[in-house]
Design a protein around this motif. Structure first.
Motif, mmCIF file in Angstrom:
data_model
loop_
_atom_site.group_PDB
_atom_site.id
_atom_site.type_symbol
_atom_site.label_atom_id
_atom_site.label_comp_id
_atom_site.label_asym_id
_atom_site.label_seq_id
_atom_site.Cartn_x
_atom_site.Cartn_y
_atom_site.Cartn_z
ATOM 1 N N CYS A 20 0.839 -1.208 0.000
ATOM 2 C CA CYS A 20 0.000 0.000 0.000
ATOM 3 C C CYS A 20 0.874 1.258 0.000
ATOM 4 C CB CYS A 20 -0.919 0.018 1.215
ATOM 5 S SG CYS A 20 -2.057 -1.366 1.291
ATOM 6 N N SER A 21 0.246 2.361 -0.344
ATOM 7 C CA SER A 21 0.949 3.647 -0.347
ATOM 8 C C SER A 21 0.040 4.720 0.237
ATOM 9 C CB SER A 21 1.339 4.047 -1.776
ATOM 10 O OG SER A 21 2.149 3.078 -2.384
ATOM 11 N N VAL A 22 0.639 5.658 0.932
ATOM 12 C CA VAL A 22 -0.088 6.854 1.364
ATOM 13 C C VAL A 22 0.039 7.859 0.224
ATOM 14 C CG1 VAL A 22 -0.233 8.712 3.043
ATOM 15 C CG2 VAL A 22 0.400 6.410 3.786
ATOM 16 N N VAL A 23 -1.082 8.179 -0.427
ATOM 17 C CA VAL A 23 -1.034 9.054 -1.602
ATOM 18 C C VAL A 23 -1.305 10.515 -1.244
ATOM 19 C CG1 VAL A 23 -1.640 7.209 -3.207
ATOM 20 C CG2 VAL A 23 -3.463 8.533 -2.121
ATOM 21 N N ALA A 24 -1.873 10.764 -0.076
ATOM 22 C CA ALA A 24 -2.131 12.152 0.337
ATOM 23 C C ALA A 24 -2.398 12.181 1.839
ATOM 24 C CB ALA A 24 -3.317 12.737 -0.418
ATOM 25 N N ILE A 25 -2.190 13.342 2.417
ATOM 26 C CA ILE A 25 -2.483 13.554 3.836
ATOM 27 C C ILE A 25 -3.361 14.788 3.955
ATOM 28 C CG2 ILE A 25 -1.525 14.158 6.105
ATOM 29 C CD1 ILE A 25 0.947 12.570 5.430
ATOM 30 N N GLU A 26 -4.449 14.640 4.674
ATOM 31 C CA GLU A 26 -5.334 15.772 4.940
ATOM 32 C C GLU A 26 -4.930 16.364 6.292
ATOM 33 O OE1 GLU A 26 -9.946 16.243 6.168
ATOM 34 O OE2 GLU A 26 -9.611 15.158 4.271
ATOM 35 N N ARG A 27 -4.534 17.642 6.270
ATOM 36 C CA ARG A 27 -4.022 18.279 7.488
ATOM 37 C C ARG A 27 -4.595 19.691 7.594
ATOM 38 N NH1 ARG A 27 2.284 18.196 8.004
ATOM 39 N NH2 ARG A 27 1.777 16.017 8.514
ATOM 40 N N ALA A 28 -5.354 19.904 8.642
ATOM 41 C CA ALA A 28 -5.919 21.236 8.936
ATOM 42 C C ALA A 28 -6.675 21.801 7.734
ATOM 43 C CB ALA A 28 -4.816 22.196 9.375
ATOM 44 N N GLY A 29 -7.475 20.937 7.090
ATOM 45 C CA GLY A 29 -8.307 21.388 5.974
ATOM 46 C C GLY A 29 -7.599 21.455 4.640
ATOM 47 N N ALA A 30 -6.293 21.224 4.634
ATOM 48 C CA ALA A 30 -5.524 21.243 3.381
ATOM 49 C C ALA A 30 -5.099 19.817 3.041
ATOM 50 C CB ALA A 30 -4.313 22.141 3.510
ATOM 51 N N THR A 31 -4.788 19.608 1.754
ATOM 52 C CA THR A 31 -4.366 18.282 1.289
ATOM 53 C C THR A 31 -2.907 18.342 0.868
ATOM 54 O OG1 THR A 31 -6.599 17.797 0.497
ATOM 55 C CG2 THR A 31 -4.823 16.400 -0.313
ATOM 56 N N LEU A 32 -2.090 17.502 1.506
ATOM 57 C CA LEU A 32 -0.674 17.410 1.162
ATOM 58 C C LEU A 32 -0.482 16.272 0.160
ATOM 59 C CD1 LEU A 32 0.932 17.717 4.732
ATOM 60 C CD2 LEU A 32 0.278 19.548 3.153
ATOM 61 N N THR A 33 0.074 16.582 -0.996
ATOM 62 C CA THR A 33 0.304 15.566 -2.024
ATOM 63 C C THR A 33 1.782 15.320 -2.281
ATOM 64 O OG1 THR A 33 0.143 17.268 -3.756
ATOM 65 C CG2 THR A 33 -1.873 16.100 -3.170
ATOM 66 N N ARG A 34 2.646 16.232 -1.836
ATOM 67 C CA ARG A 34 4.086 16.031 -1.993
ATOM 68 C C ARG A 34 4.603 15.322 -0.750
ATOM 69 N NH1 ARG A 34 6.852 19.182 -5.820
ATOM 70 N NH2 ARG A 34 5.416 19.620 -7.547
ATOM 71 N N LEU A 35 4.673 13.988 -0.833
ATOM 72 C CA LEU A 35 5.063 13.183 0.317
ATOM 73 C C LEU A 35 6.326 12.402 -0.004
ATOM 74 C CD1 LEU A 35 1.528 11.691 1.130
ATOM 75 C CD2 LEU A 35 2.535 13.796 2.032
ATOM 76 N N ASP A 36 7.081 12.092 1.026
ATOM 77 C CA ASP A 36 8.240 11.212 0.876
ATOM 78 C C ASP A 36 8.406 10.411 2.153
ATOM 79 O OD1 ASP A 36 9.611 12.861 2.763
ATOM 80 O OD2 ASP A 36 10.307 14.166 1.141
ATOM 81 N N ALA A 37 9.428 9.571 2.191
ATOM 82 C CA ALA A 37 9.627 8.694 3.349
ATOM 83 C C ALA A 37 9.879 9.483 4.629
ATOM 84 C CB ALA A 37 10.792 7.740 3.082
ATOM 85 N N GLY A 38 10.349 10.740 4.513
ATOM 86 C CA GLY A 38 10.645 11.520 5.703
ATOM 87 C C GLY A 38 9.484 12.348 6.214
ATOM 88 N N THR A 39 8.331 12.321 5.506
ATOM 89 C CA THR A 39 7.166 13.096 5.954
ATOM 90 C C THR A 39 6.692 12.573 7.304
ATOM 91 O OG1 THR A 39 6.481 13.498 3.659
ATOM 92 C CG2 THR A 39 4.820 13.779 5.384
ATOM 93 N N VAL A 40 6.546 13.499 8.277
ATOM 94 C CA VAL A 40 6.138 13.127 9.633
ATOM 95 C C VAL A 40 4.623 13.276 9.763
ATOM 96 C CG1 VAL A 40 6.363 13.634 12.099
ATOM 97 C CG2 VAL A 40 8.362 13.823 10.588
ATOM 98 N N ILE A 41 3.987 12.271 10.345
ATOM 99 C CA ILE A 41 2.542 12.296 10.557
ATOM 100 C C ILE A 41 2.260 13.062 11.842
ATOM 101 C CG2 ILE A 41 0.490 10.881 10.876
ATOM 102 C CD1 ILE A 41 2.065 8.596 9.516
ATOM 103 N N GLU A 42 1.354 14.027 11.762
ATOM 104 C CA GLU A 42 1.027 14.850 12.925
ATOM 105 C C GLU A 42 -0.327 14.461 13.492
ATOM 106 O OE1 GLU A 42 1.218 18.904 11.757
ATOM 107 O OE2 GLU A 42 3.353 18.832 11.199
#
Length: 540
Positions: free
Chosen positions: A494-516
């Protein structure tokens, strides 16, 4: 008595009779017209010499016109018989003598599957029965086809008469009967089997969908229309409106899915995903299609095969950068669908796509209702008139595999960024179709074999398109961890393709992206992998 023997016997009797008649006429003519009497044996010798074209002895000149004409007629008759005997009588007789005789009765079988008439719908089924160790027997009424089956080392029984076909196949000891003839043949075979007292399962392939119910009324356990099923599979593959490729993906704002073909010229051919620049560009691989099979478990070690299609997810800028970096060909995402061939399969594909609201253009040899462009699909100018350069995909629904193969080459040459989807009759031609450039090909043999093997062997059918999904889940259970630490690809595909954070959508992700804390993750992958990933992230 075999037909060739009967013919040869009739020929011998006819030749003897003709020889005697010619000898008698010659004897009478020489005595009454020429005034040179001959005995019967002398006349018989002359007739044999004339008919065999070996030449004459002392009788080589005649003076009366009637005798001359008679001699000429006999001479031409002899030449005619030479050319008649060899191809019509002698060659078939010798062929039967030297050819291995086809079985007329079934061997000692029990619990076997009887297949009436060989053809594309049962090819894969017979292979699957062999793999499962289930005996099968083909009953064929066409001698040439029966010999083809026999030469493939399969059990076959040859019967010239349809009404005698079931008498020689040990039907009462069989497990099931599969009827693969014409609709009227199948109905007759089914009725006869039930009249004989056969209580096992009977499955029938029908050419006309309206005949399914009558076939079942005749005694069939189930009737299948493989051409309609293959049409539905082809239409579902090309249209997201019919069958969303990634259910739930459309809910993510600012992210797109793109299909990219990897040509032989790509510098990253045969390289792994870890060695490619895709991740560095900000795109994510969510699937790979190769030879009509979907690899949904995409980890870092997956290699890019020649002419495979990668499914990438990401924002538009990331996708454009990834396509350029790997030297790929992005397939068109907009435009009409072209359907080449308006037979039963093509017509059903057209109906399904138009019912789903898609724009469809039909190419057929002759103009008629529903046909947009008349012409030969093997002519590049016809495809140009149909608008292949602006099409999203072309569905080749031709009756001949050879024509489909050539049309595939032509379509790929006309528009490299248009997906080529092919209907194939024989499963053995699938590899050639992919080598010719088809992005997705499905054979009637495979579809029929999957349907019947599921019923006869009690197994599930092979799924060409692995079920995938996109799920939105809470990241509370993994807050503070990096995406690379989750190892979702390695463990679950599986892959995380996006992160929804504070009403915004993050699409530029990499292995170093920290989950808040408060993040919601969009996870894409095989349904079972997503389920396990969700369980692991929630601690269950």
């Amino acid at each position: 008595m075999q037909r060739s023997r009967r013919r040869l016997l009739a020929l011998i009797i006819g030749l003897i009779a003709f020889l005697i008649v010619c000898a008698l006429l010659y004897e009478i003519g020489m005595a009454r017209i020429e005034g040179k009497p001959r005995t019967f044996w002398e006349s018989l010798e002359w007739a044999a010499e004339s008919l065999s074209t070996t030449g004459y002895g002392y009788d080589s000149h005649w003076s009366h016109p009637a005798m001359v004409i008679f001699v000429i007629v006999v001479q031409f008759a002899g030449v005619f018989f030479v050319f008649l005997i060899v191809p019509i009588f002698l060659v078939p007789f010798l062929e039967e003598r030297f050819e291995e005789r086809l079985p007329r009765k079934a061997p000692n079988l029990s619990s076997h599957i009887v297949v009436y008439r060989f053809g594309p719908p049962v090819e894969t089924l017979l292979q699957r029965l062999d793999s499962a160790g289930v005996p099968s027997l083909v009953v064929e009424t066409d001698e040439a086809m029966a010999r083809t089956v026999w030469e493939r080392k399969r059990e076959v029984v040859f019967s010239r008469a349809e009404e005698d076909a079931l008498d020689a196949c040990r039907l009462m000891q069989a497990r099931a009967l599969v009827a693969n003839g014409r609709d009227e043949e199948n109905a007759a075979i089914i009725l006869r089997a039930r009249q004989m007292g056969f209580a096992g399962e009977i499955f029938a392939f029908v050419e006309e969908p309206a005949h399914r119910k009558p076939m079942e009324l005749a005694g069939a356990t189930a009737a299948f229309t493989p051409r309609h099923i293959i049409a539905a599979a082809l239409a579902a593959h090309v249209s997201d409106a019919l069958n969303p490729r990634l259910p739930g993906f459309e809910e993510i704002a600012g992210i797109e899915r793109r299909e990219v073909r990897i040509p032989a010229s790509s510098p990253f051919l045969h390289k792994t995903l870890a060695e490619s620049p895709i991740a560095r560009c900000g795109a994510i691989v969510v699937g790979q299609w190769w030879q009509s099979q979907l690899l949904a478990h995409c980890d870092a070690d997956m290699r890019m095969a020649p002419d495979c299609i990668l499914e990438l997810a990401g924002d538009r800028e990331s996708l454009n950068a990834a396509v350029a970096a790997i030297g790929g060909v992005a397939l068109r995402r907009e435009g009409p669908f072209l359907v080449a061939g308006f037979g039963e399969v093509g017509r059903k594909v057209f109906e399904l796509l138009t019912d789903a609201g898609e724009e469809v253009r039909v190419v057929e040899r002759a103009l008629g209702p529903g046909v947009d462009v008349a012409g030969n699909v093997l002519d590049p100018s016809v495809l140009a008139r149909a608008g292949i350069a602006e099409a999203r995909a072309i569905v080749l629904a031709l009756n001949s595999d050879d024509a489909t193969l050539f049309a595939t080459v032509i379509a790929r040459d006309c528009a490299a960024d248009v997906a080529v989807i092919a209907r194939v009759n024989h499963a053995r031609n699938l590899d050639d179709m992919h080598r010719a450039g088809a992005d997705y090909a499905l054979s009637i043999s495979d579809v029929s074999g999957q349907m019947l093997s599921a019923r006869l062997l009690g197994r599930g059918t092979r799924i060409h398109e692995a079920h995938r999904q996109v799920r939105r889940i809470s990241g509370e259970g993994v807050a503070g961890r990096r995406l690379g630490d989750l190892a979702l690809r390695a463990h679950h595909g599986c892959s995380v393709v996006a992160i929804e954070r504070a009403g915004a959508t993050l699409t530029r992700l990499d292995a170093g992206t920290v989950i808040e804390a408060g993040d919601f993750l969009y996870i894409c992958g095989p349904a079972e992998g997503v389920r396990k990933a969700m369980a692991g992230m929630s601690g269950k």
